[in-house]
Design a protein around this motif. Structure first.
Motif, PDB file in Angstrom:
ATOM      1  N   LEU A 114       9.289  -3.945  13.421  1.00 44.14           N
ATOM      2  CA  LEU A 114       8.430  -4.029  12.465  1.00 44.14           C
ATOM      3  C   LEU A 114       7.894  -3.181  12.244  1.00 44.14           C
ATOM      4  O   LEU A 114       6.420  -2.590  11.334  1.00 44.14           O
ATOM      5  CB  LEU A 114       8.098  -4.808  13.181  1.00 44.14           C
ATOM      6  N   VAL A 115       8.107  -1.538  12.819  1.00 43.12           N
ATOM      7  CA  VAL A 115       7.709  -0.355  11.993  1.00 43.12           C
ATOM      8  C   VAL A 115       7.513  -0.392  10.877  1.00 43.12           C
ATOM      9  O   VAL A 115       8.521  -0.550  10.416  1.00 43.12           O
ATOM     10  CB  VAL A 115       7.765   0.833  12.780  1.00 43.12           C
ATOM     11  N   ASN A 116       6.409   0.422  10.586  1.00 44.84           N
ATOM     12  CA  ASN A 116       6.033   0.420   8.880  1.00 44.84           C
ATOM     13  C   ASN A 116       6.145  -1.373   7.939  1.00 44.84           C
ATOM     14  O   ASN A 116       6.691  -0.760   6.770  1.00 44.84           O
ATOM     15  CB  ASN A 116       7.073   1.815   8.031  1.00 44.84           C
ATOM     16  N   SER A 117       6.235  -1.479   8.974  1.00 39.39           N
ATOM     17  CA  SER A 117       6.386  -3.231   8.391  1.00 39.39           C
ATOM     18  C   SER A 117       5.230  -4.044   7.541  1.00 39.39           C
ATOM     19  O   SER A 117       4.268  -4.213   9.119  1.00 39.39           O
ATOM     20  CB  SER A 117       7.708  -4.629   8.557  1.00 39.39           C
ATOM     21  N   ILE A 140      -7.123  -1.373   3.011  1.00 41.43           N
ATOM     22  CA  ILE A 140      -8.222  -0.369   2.539  1.00 41.43           C
ATOM     23  C   ILE A 140      -9.366  -0.108   3.916  1.00 41.43           C
ATOM     24  O   ILE A 140      -9.594   0.203   2.917  1.00 41.43           O
ATOM     25  CB  ILE A 140      -8.830  -2.423   1.874  1.00 41.43           C
ATOM     26  N   GLN A 141      -9.359  -0.718   5.415  1.00 37.76           N
ATOM     27  CA  GLN A 141      -9.585  -0.095   5.744  1.00 37.76           C
ATOM     28  C   GLN A 141      -9.712   1.505   6.108  1.00 37.76           C
ATOM     29  O   GLN A 141     -10.464   1.844   6.770  1.00 37.76           O
ATOM     30  CB  GLN A 141      -9.826  -0.981   7.044  1.00 37.76           C
ATOM     31  N   ASN A 196      -3.577  -1.745  14.590  1.00 37.38           N
ATOM     32  CA  ASN A 196      -2.774  -2.318  14.095  1.00 37.38           C
ATOM     33  C   ASN A 196      -2.113  -1.159  13.245  1.00 37.38           C
ATOM     34  O   ASN A 196      -0.501  -1.055  12.935  1.00 37.38           O
ATOM     35  CB  ASN A 196      -2.143  -3.487  14.176  1.00 37.38           C
ATOM     36  N   ALA A 197      -2.994  -1.176  12.308  1.00 38.83           N
ATOM     37  CA  ALA A 197      -2.609  -0.291  10.788  1.00 38.83           C
ATOM     38  C   ALA A 197      -2.102   1.564  11.050  1.00 38.83           C
ATOM     39  O   ALA A 197      -1.151   1.603  10.906  1.00 38.83           O
ATOM     40  CB  ALA A 197      -3.641   0.078   9.489  1.00 38.83           C
ATOM     41  N   ILE A 198      -3.049   2.152  12.156  1.00 40.73           N
ATOM     42  CA  ILE A 198      -3.455   3.608  12.384  1.00 40.73           C
ATOM     43  C   ILE A 198      -1.334   3.125  13.692  1.00 40.73           C
ATOM     44  O   ILE A 198      -0.692   4.390  13.620  1.00 40.73           O
ATOM     45  CB  ILE A 198      -4.877   3.791  13.897  1.00 40.73           C
ATOM     46  N   LEU A 199      -1.275   2.309  14.167  1.00 36.48           N
ATOM     47  CA  LEU A 199      -0.237   2.573  15.220  1.00 36.48           C
ATOM     48  C   LEU A 199       0.712   2.783  14.389  1.00 36.48           C
ATOM     49  O   LEU A 199       1.949   3.242  14.713  1.00 36.48           O
ATOM     50  CB  LEU A 199      -0.822   1.137  16.315  1.00 36.48           C
TER      51      LEU A 199
END
Length: 291
Positions: free
Chosen positions: A138-141, A227-228, A214-217
């Motif tokens: 799921l990385v980059n998903s 957007i954050q 989660n987006a950072i990781l």
């Protein structure tokens, strides 16, 4: 009927109560007004004033700077998609799980309820969670920002308690008429649970809209940033450019950009809140009175 006259003690209490609530309301509202006003303030006003409530000169420079890159619209679309799909998936899974665990005849019900409460107190941690997400590919998903937070234990417990508060005779009557378990859930329980569904949906929507860690990781591809993350990058880049530049006219002040970023990140949820406000208190309270 004659109106009952209020005593001097009651009038004094009402004055004290209104005054106290007004002060509390101002304490809550003034910081947000300062954020909005600062985002529209001119460079000179931000530099000269420490606290801005009503800007004398309106300026849209901060918003022009934020919206100057087309990537912000892509990030906004990503956040809207994650919020919409994530909220839908979370509500389907949470409501099904809550309804099942609210039935007293479910085998192993107490064991599963214990596991849910246990997950509220203890978790695997950041590294084990990352390894699980990576092993699932799921990385980059986009799903890496949805599935790890798909079910919130507290939200599930609130919904479970809401279903438990409904009389068992509703289910028994529906089954006597030939309705299946899924039919009882869809046709009987869900319409009655609309206040709770609206409330929990808002909780989930706020969680997905504010997706950051989660987006950072899990997201290495900048084209998939929500957007954050993009707003954070805008603040970092603008602050760095202003620190390196000797001219203050190149960019809006960093403080103005930060406030504009807060407004852009907050307003969508403020717009959505009034539509579920009438369900909010009812849904939260009805699901929390029974343990």
């Amino acid at each position: 009927m004659k109106k009952r006259k209020t005593s001097s003690g009651e009038r004094a209490f009402n004055v004290f109560n209104i005054t106290l609530l007004t002060i509390v309301a101002l304490i809550c509202v003034l910081p947000f007004l300062n954020v909005v006003a600062t985002s529209f303030a001119s460079t000179q006003e931000v530099v000269t004033k420490k606290f801005v409530l009503f800007p004398t000169t309106f300026s849209l420079d901060a918003y022009r700077y934020i919206l100057s890159t087309p990537t912000i619209f892509r990030a906004l679309a990503v956040s809207i998609g994650i919020t919409g799909v994530g909220t839908l998936v979370s509500m389907v899974v949470t409501s099904l799980m809550a309804y099942g665990l609210s039935r007293k005849y479910l085998f192993g019900r107490n064991f599963f309820n214990f596991l849910i409460v246990f997950s509220m107190l203890f978790s695997g941690g950041m590294i084990p969670t990352f390894l699980v997400v990576k092993s699932l590919g799921l990385v980059n998903s986009y799903w890496s920002m949805i599935l790890p937070v798909c079910v919130n234990a507290m939200n599930m417990i609130i919904m479970r308690n809401f279903f438990q508060a409904l009389p068992d005779s509703l289910e028994e009557s529906a089954k006597m008429d030939g309705c299946t378990d899924l039919g009882v859930f869809v046709k009987i329980m869900l319409p009655l649970a609309l206040p709770s569904i609206a409330t929990i949906s808002l909780f989930y929507a706020v969680t997905y809209w504010n997706t950051y860690m989660n987006a950072i990781l899990y997201i290495n591809d900048s084209t998939k940033w929500p957007i954050q993350i993009l707003l954070r990058q805008i603040v970092i880049v603008s602050s760095g450019m202003q620190a390196e530049s000797s001219s203050v006219d190149i960019l809006p002040p960093a403080q103005t950009i930060k406030m504009a970023v807060i407004v852009v990140a907050t307003v969508p949820m403020l717009i959505a809140y009034p539509f579920v406000q009438k369900y909010f208190v009812k849904g939260a309270l009805m699901g929390s009175v029974k343990g």
